[in-house]
Write a protein that holds these residues in place. Structure first.
Motif, PDB file in Angstrom:
ATOM      1  N   THR A  29     -35.907  23.823  22.345  1.00 50.01           N
ATOM      2  CA  THR A  29     -35.073  23.954  23.534  1.00 50.01           C
ATOM      3  C   THR A  29     -33.804  23.135  23.332  1.00 50.01           C
ATOM      4  O   THR A  29     -33.873  21.982  22.888  1.00 50.01           O
ATOM      5  CB  THR A  29     -35.806  23.469  24.790  1.00 50.01           C
ATOM      6  N   GLY A 142     -34.888  28.565  24.318  1.00 50.21           N
ATOM      7  CA  GLY A 142     -33.907  28.723  25.378  1.00 50.21           C
ATOM      8  C   GLY A 142     -32.964  27.548  25.485  1.00 50.21           C
ATOM      9  O   GLY A 142     -33.047  26.587  24.718  1.00 50.21           O
ATOM     10  N   ASP A 171     -30.395  29.375  30.202  1.00 51.64           N
ATOM     11  CA  ASP A 171     -31.549  30.069  30.766  1.00 51.64           C
ATOM     12  C   ASP A 171     -32.025  29.334  32.024  1.00 51.64           C
ATOM     13  O   ASP A 171     -32.485  29.952  32.974  1.00 51.64           O
ATOM     14  CB  ASP A 171     -32.685  30.126  29.743  1.00 51.64           C
ATOM     15  N   GLY A 220     -36.453  32.184  26.888  1.00 47.34           N
ATOM     16  CA  GLY A 220     -35.089  32.670  27.068  1.00 47.34           C
ATOM     17  C   GLY A 220     -34.355  33.030  25.798  1.00 47.34           C
ATOM     18  O   GLY A 220     -33.160  33.288  25.830  1.00 47.34           O
ATOM     19  N   LEU A 224     -30.589  34.554  25.380  1.00 45.73           N
ATOM     20  CA  LEU A 224     -29.528  33.825  24.697  1.00 45.73           C
ATOM     21  C   LEU A 224     -28.870  34.701  23.643  1.00 45.73           C
ATOM     22  O   LEU A 224     -27.656  34.732  23.514  1.00 45.73           O
ATOM     23  CB  LEU A 224     -30.090  32.562  24.046  1.00 45.73           C
TER      24      LEU A 224
END
Length: 341
Positions: A29, A142, A171, A220, A224
């Motif tokens: 992340t 994400g 996200d 996400g 992206l």
């Protein structure tokens, strides 16, 4: 044949035959956000949380993460291991190399979190994880963007373009510092975010304190990638790296607190961010951590200097032409001063 993870050196990947035979993918992340939005507060919240996950956090500014000393189990060079299973690492070796090393650790982390600098384009950071040698082992899950509820809607020019890019990549958006705005200000910030990133979830927070489960299993990456394609095909969303100036003030002479307060009151709007370690005259036994964004500032007392040499180091970040090094030096003037621009 089970793949082994390669580590990039000098622009290429070398396969390490001694890599562990079984490597599970570790989701990644990215945490992004403009200067002073509260990314470090969020990281501190994650590292001290009771979430039952072995989280590895990669940070640019290693010294800025104020980890509770009671949590620290041991220090190994640029890696801090915590009692709750988390680790905090410096990005000094580079993004891809650092991520590859984390995936190869035993035990493997459950999740990798990367803090970008406040002037980074998150799409460029995300692109590093599209490398075919790294992607199977560190899939991008994400992007979480931290937004200052009070200051973000007031940005202009290149600074606004960068903030928009960071929001558009998100996200999940953490609308931080909501305690500093009234209901009208909160509503304006929400409308600004929803216009730029209608696909993102928005979470309101104070000091980056949000339910940690909302930061994991974002799912996400596809969004992206879609956003990156849109951005690359839309010239309006592209921008050059915005122009920034920095100035670093260093001194061995203790700094009176009144002189520091006077400087912060007089800072021009073109200085966005101030951070550093202060050798405060009124607290000679302890370093003090300075964090300032715009007209807001916080000074906290750290652990005793111990064997460290007391010294002041303050970094100022602002728009190109908006950081007057001569004026700043005059405001903080003392003997034995070293500076770099």
């Amino acid at each position: 044949m089970t793949p082994s993870l390669a580590v990039r050196y000098e622009g290429r990947f070398d396969v390490d035959a001694t890599a562990p035979p079984q490597l599970e993918p570790v989701p990644v992340t990215i945490i992004t956000g403009f200067l002073g939005a509260g990314k470090t507060s969020l990281l501190n919240h994650i590292l001290s949380g009771k979430h039952g996950r072995r989280i590895a956090v990669l940070v640019n500014d290693f010294g800025a993460v104020n980890i509770d000393e009671a949590l620290i189990e041991n220090r190994e060079g640029e890696v801090i291991s915590l009692a709750n299973g988390c680790i905090c690492c410096s990005l000094s070796a580079g993004l891809q190399v650092s991520a590859a090393r984390l995936v190869r650790r035993r035990p493997q982390p459950d999740h990798i979190i990367i803090e970008t600098s406040g002037v980074s384009d998150p799409f460029e950071v995300a692109n590093a994880f599209n490398d075919p040698d790294l992607k199977p082992f560190a899939p991008l899950e994400g992007v979480v963007t931290v937004v200052d509820a009070e200051l973000a809607p007031t940005l202009e020019g290149d600074m606004l373009n960068l903030a928009r890019c960071q929001v558009y990549a998100a996200d999940v958006i953490i609308l931080n510092k909501t305690d500093l705005v009234d209901e009208g200000g909160r509503r304006r910030a929400m409308e600004w975010l929803q216009t730029l990133a209608p696909h993102a979830r928005v979470i309101e927070s104070v000091h980056g304190r949000v339910p940690l489960e909302l930061l994991f299993d974002i799912g996400g990456a596809a969004e992206l990638e879609r956003g990156a394609v849109l951005r690359n095909n839309d010239g309006a969303r592209r921008h050059d790296e915005p122009p920034f100036d920095t100035y670093t003030f260093e001194s061995d002479i203790p700094l009176p607190v009144q002189r520091l307060h006077t400087l912060l009151r007089r800072l021009p709007k073109t200085v966005f961010r101030v951070k550093g370690i202060i050798n405060l005259a009124e607290k000679p036994e302890h370093p003090c951590v300075l964090q300032a964004t715009g007209k807001r500032a916080a000074l906290t007392i750290g652990q005793p200097w111990g064997e460290r040499r007391p010294a002041t180091q303050i970094v100022f970040i602002g728009a190109r032409g908006g950081v007057d090094a001569v004026w700043l030096k005059e405001q903080l003037a003392g003997a034995s001063i070293r500076e770099s621009v």
